[in-house]
Scaffold this active site. Structure first.
Site, PDB file in Angstrom:
ATOM      1  N   LYS A 116       0.563  -1.581  -0.243  1.00 42.05           N
ATOM      2  CA  LYS A 116      -0.341  -0.171   0.072  1.00 42.05           C
ATOM      3  C   LYS A 116       1.168   1.330   0.016  1.00 42.05           C
ATOM      4  O   LYS A 116       0.849   1.710  -0.551  1.00 42.05           O
ATOM      5  CB  LYS A 116      -1.192  -0.008   0.883  1.00 42.05           C
ATOM      6  CG  LYS A 116      -1.684  -0.912   0.901  1.00 42.05           C
ATOM      7  CD  LYS A 116      -3.096  -1.140   1.934  1.00 42.05           C
ATOM      8  CE  LYS A 116      -4.409  -1.940   2.535  1.00 42.05           C
ATOM      9  NZ  LYS A 116      -3.947  -3.295   2.072  1.00 42.05           N
ATOM     10  N   GLU A 200      -2.468   7.161   8.149  1.00 42.71           N
ATOM     11  CA  GLU A 200      -3.265   8.218   7.165  1.00 42.71           C
ATOM     12  C   GLU A 200      -4.386   8.592   8.442  1.00 42.71           C
ATOM     13  O   GLU A 200      -5.268   7.936   9.329  1.00 42.71           O
ATOM     14  CB  GLU A 200      -4.086   7.430   6.157  1.00 42.71           C
ATOM     15  CG  GLU A 200      -3.688   6.546   4.959  1.00 42.71           C
ATOM     16  CD  GLU A 200      -4.253   5.963   3.901  1.00 42.71           C
ATOM     17  OE1 GLU A 200      -3.681   6.156   3.221  1.00 42.71           O
ATOM     18  OE2 GLU A 200      -5.956   5.857   4.541  1.00 42.71           O
ATOM     19  N   HIS A 235     -14.584  -3.383   9.274  1.00 40.59           N
ATOM     20  CA  HIS A 235     -13.397  -2.985   8.000  1.00 40.59           C
ATOM     21  C   HIS A 235     -13.619  -4.064   7.200  1.00 40.59           C
ATOM     22  O   HIS A 235     -13.433  -4.155   5.624  1.00 40.59           O
ATOM     23  CB  HIS A 235     -12.098  -2.474   8.069  1.00 40.59           C
ATOM     24  CG  HIS A 235     -12.190  -1.815   9.472  1.00 40.59           C
ATOM     25  ND1 HIS A 235     -11.898  -0.176   9.022  1.00 40.59           N
ATOM     26  CD2 HIS A 235     -11.020  -1.813  10.789  1.00 40.59           C
ATOM     27  CE1 HIS A 235     -11.843   0.147  10.277  1.00 40.59           C
ATOM     28  NE2 HIS A 235     -11.147  -0.182  10.714  1.00 40.59           N
ATOM     29  N   ARG A 291      -7.120  -8.435  -8.565  1.00 44.00           N
ATOM     30  CA  ARG A 291      -7.476  -9.627  -8.390  1.00 44.00           C
ATOM     31  C   ARG A 291      -9.236  -9.229  -9.016  1.00 44.00           C
ATOM     32  O   ARG A 291     -10.071  -8.181  -8.647  1.00 44.00           O
ATOM     33  CB  ARG A 291      -8.132 -10.377  -7.161  1.00 44.00           C
ATOM     34  CG  ARG A 291      -8.030  -9.536  -5.932  1.00 44.00           C
ATOM     35  CD  ARG A 291      -8.568 -10.612  -4.517  1.00 44.00           C
ATOM     36  NE  ARG A 291      -8.691  -9.815  -3.478  1.00 44.00           N
ATOM     37  CZ  ARG A 291      -9.508  -9.109  -3.085  1.00 44.00           C
ATOM     38  NH1 ARG A 291     -10.485  -9.173  -3.454  1.00 44.00           N
ATOM     39  NH2 ARG A 291      -9.565  -8.438  -1.953  1.00 44.00           N
TER      40      ARG A 291
END
Length: 671
Positions: A116, A200, A235, A291
């Site tokens: 990421k 973040e 999440h 994917r």
């Protein structure tokens, strides 16, 4: 096109891929673990190879065994599905090294987007908007803490190599950061063998909107519009829809262009999803999944294209089946993920055998009003080794309102018995006023908690009457006004009494709540007495293969209901009402009744003890962390139910435990 492909996955996605291959005339080879020998996906292929033991590391993550199975069976290509090895660079490279086509992107694209932090640096260079944060390589805890403090709370810690909500923590204050960082890194290491994280700024009311992209080897890249995946728990997505509610054509075009730019930045090939976090009119790149996504069916529903077929054609070197100007949105679609889990207990996964499995009438592909994708059959078991998804319930309508009605109705016609599921929770969610209005965000479940998790209330007379009618049907009792005449009154199973008077007491339970009513018969007329009110009562029951159709009459009120299950468990449905009632047999003995163990704690499911936070002799307070258990790919914190002293620990860190095993004992502190 390929003659034979190997599907390196299990469950519903393996069955889904096999269905497209069967339609295209492609032979399929399935792989399975010893735990999946009788699974539906094994029966869905033309051939199947056992590749190892139940633990994923010894089977579905065993690259050597999967490559060997492909070579032994003459497969030309391997489809990884999603999860397991779908985004594993080493596996994609191993396929190439062994002359097998990996049905997915090239290894370098997986590497570029799999991390990421590195992916966000690439996106910054491609002018794709990013959420403010730290995406660098410095993983020193004190440095990361300093970055979070400077950013301002709340912040989000995310595993760089993560996905599916694993290795992710929201931190609301500085004093919580280091503990959350440690837990996040530990879970990331366990799930992805990589504890690298990024930080973040956590947006307060964001929406999670993703764009489906596709690219071929001829330089063509398109997007197939968006999916709104905002409604989540832990999440992880619960209900997704396409298109996103409130999306303007201008914003859709801007997000689609950003997603295409993201794919082109890494020379992407195949199916991929670019995920954005949105707040107000702003949208920011979050990550790219290299994917096919779990929620790909709703994109198929609104476009009319089979995305697995697209994957196969691109992998075979063909051009994309449609250009951007030929892609259009048709109607609206929802996907509800049906899991073996208990929403009333923090969505804790459930294991066990599925005794009854009922879904509404459905078809298997695009633009069908109701579609069910599943790899589970009635009688199958949910094991602790794999994801607890049972099925995906997908609906399509002419617009959002039409699709939502179909989703509500389809959930009302679905029933699963044998273990905990989220079916009733999904129905409450689909009927929630805010959800129906499209007012969704990633904190939706917490924000609407009181509506989605209503306080238990005693059953009303209508609910009790329906349950009683079902119970009387189990007894073979009818309320017919014209019973069959017999010379022997004992031939009639209708509670006949010599003086033609009957008075019987019934009790039904809904969780911890119990309700009672009395059934009376006087001179061939039935009455119900409840809370000091007596009402004339009549009922009719029609048995179908999967349910009971119950009609009750209470005074001048008539109600039609559907009842699933059999004594003593009844699942009652009418209108938008769903209630589960249990008949309390006064002669029954509870086989699960146990003596108080004096404060011992047991494992809620099979798992591994990751860490211990206490030692024998420690004094603990109610709610204090005792140990962390890893089960079904998630960490579960075991906390003290009351104050006391830890008298004994029965396991060490790293030990495997079975469901119900005593983990430790706490002597209750005397007040």
């Amino acid at each position: 096109m390929f003659d034979t492909i190997l599907i390196a996955n299990r469950g519903e996605i393996a069955c889904r891929i096999a269905a497209t291959c069967r339609r295209l005339g492609i032979r399929t080879v399935m792989v399975y673990s010893t735990a999946d020998a009788e699974a539906l996906h094994v029966k869905s292929g033309d051939e199947a190879i056992c590749i190892g033991e139940a633990e994923p590391q010894k089977s579905y993550l065993n690259i050597a065994a999967i490559i060997d199975a492909a070579k032994r069976t003459g497969a030309q290509a391997i489809h990884p599905g999603y999860g397991f090895l779908a985004e594993n660079t080493e596996f994609a490279q191993a396929c190439a090294d062994n002359g097998l086509v990996f049905i997915g992107p090239k290894p370098d694209a997986i590497t570029a987007m799999g991390n990421k932090s590195a992916a966000k640096q690439l996106m910054e260079q491609a002018n794709v908007p990013l959420v403010p944060g730290y995406h660098g390589d410095n993983q020193d805890a004190a440095f990361l803490h300093q970055q979070a403090d400077a950013m301002g709370y709340p912040v989000l810690i995310k595993a760089s190599a993560g996905g599916g909500g694993k290795g992710m923590r929201i931190v609301t204050s500085s004093d919580q950061f280091l503990e959350a960082l440690s837990s996040c890194k530990r879970e990331a290491k366990s799930s992805f063998s990589d504890d690298h994280v990024l930080i973040e700024r956590y947006l307060q009311k964001p929406r999670h909107i993703e764009i489906q992209i596709f690219a071929d080897t001829h330089g063509n890249t398109v997007h197939l519009f968006e999916r709104d995946c905002s409604v989540q728990r832990r999440h992880q997505k619960v209900i997704e829809e396409a298109p996103a509610p409130g999306m303007t054509p201008e914003r859709r075009a801007a997000m689609g262009a950003a997603a295409v730019a993201a794919a082109q930045a890494v020379n992407y090939v195949g199916a991929g999803t670019v995920e954005f976090i949105c707040e107000g009119d702003d949208f920011y790149f979050m990550e790219m999944n290299t994917r096919l996504q779990v929620e790909h069916p709703i994109t198929e529903q609104i476009t009319g294209f089979d995305l697995v077929e697209w994957q196969l054609r691109v992998a075979a070197g063909q051009t994309l089946p449609a250009s951007q100007d030929k892609l259009h949105i048709h109607g609206h679609a929802f996907e509800a993920r049906i899991y073996a889990e208990n929403p009333d207990n923090q969505f804790l996964p459930s294991i066990g055998q599925i005794h009854t499995l009922v879904f509404p009438e459905h078809q298997s592909f695009c633009l069908s009003p109701v579609r069910v994708d599943s790899g589970i059959l009635q009688g199958d078991s949910i094991s602790p080794f794999y994801d607890p998804m049972i099925a995906k319930l997908i609906v399509h309508g002419s617009d959002r309102e039409d699709a939502l009605r179909k989703l509500q109705h389809a959930l009302e016609q679905s029933y699963i018995a044998g273990l905990h599921t989220n079916l009733r929770f999904l129905h409450r969610l689909a009927c929630d006023d805010a959800f129906m209005a499209g007012d969704v965000d990633t904190g939706f479940i917490e924000r609407r908690y009181d509506s989605l998790f209503p306080q238990p209330r005693p059953a009303g007379l209508l609910d009790l009457a329906v349950a009683l009618a079902a119970q009387l049907h189990q007894y073979g009792v009818s309320c017919s006004q014209n019973p069959t005449v017999s010379a022997d009154p004992w031939d009639q199973n209708d509670f006949w009494r010599a003086n033609d008077l009957l008075y019987r007491h019934f009790v039904f339970a809904d969780g911890d709540q119990t309700s009672s009513l009395q059934l009376r018969r006087e001179h061939n007329q039935w009455y119900l007495q409840h809370n000091d009110t007596t009402t004339p009562f009549a009922w009719q029951v029609e048995a179908t293969e999967q349910s009971l159709r119950v009609t009750i009459t209470l005074g001048d009120q008539r109600l039609h209901a559907t009842v699933y299950g059999q004594t003593p468990e009844y699942d009652i449905r009418y209108g938008k009402i769903q209630r589960h009632l249990t008949y309390v047999d006064p002669l029954a003995v509870d086989p699960l009744a146990e003596e108080d163990n004096g404060g011992g704690l047991t494992a809620p499911m099979p798992g591994k003890v990751l860490s211990l936070a206490v030692q024998a002799g420690d004094t603990v307070e109610a709610g204090q962390l005792l140990l962390v258990l890893e089960a079904m790919k998630m960490e579960h914190a075991i906390t003290a139910p009351h104050a006391g002293t830890v008298s004994e620990l029965f396991f060490n860190a790293g030990d495997q435990v079975t469901e119900g095993a005593a983990l430790l004992a706490i002597e209750i502190t005397d007040n």
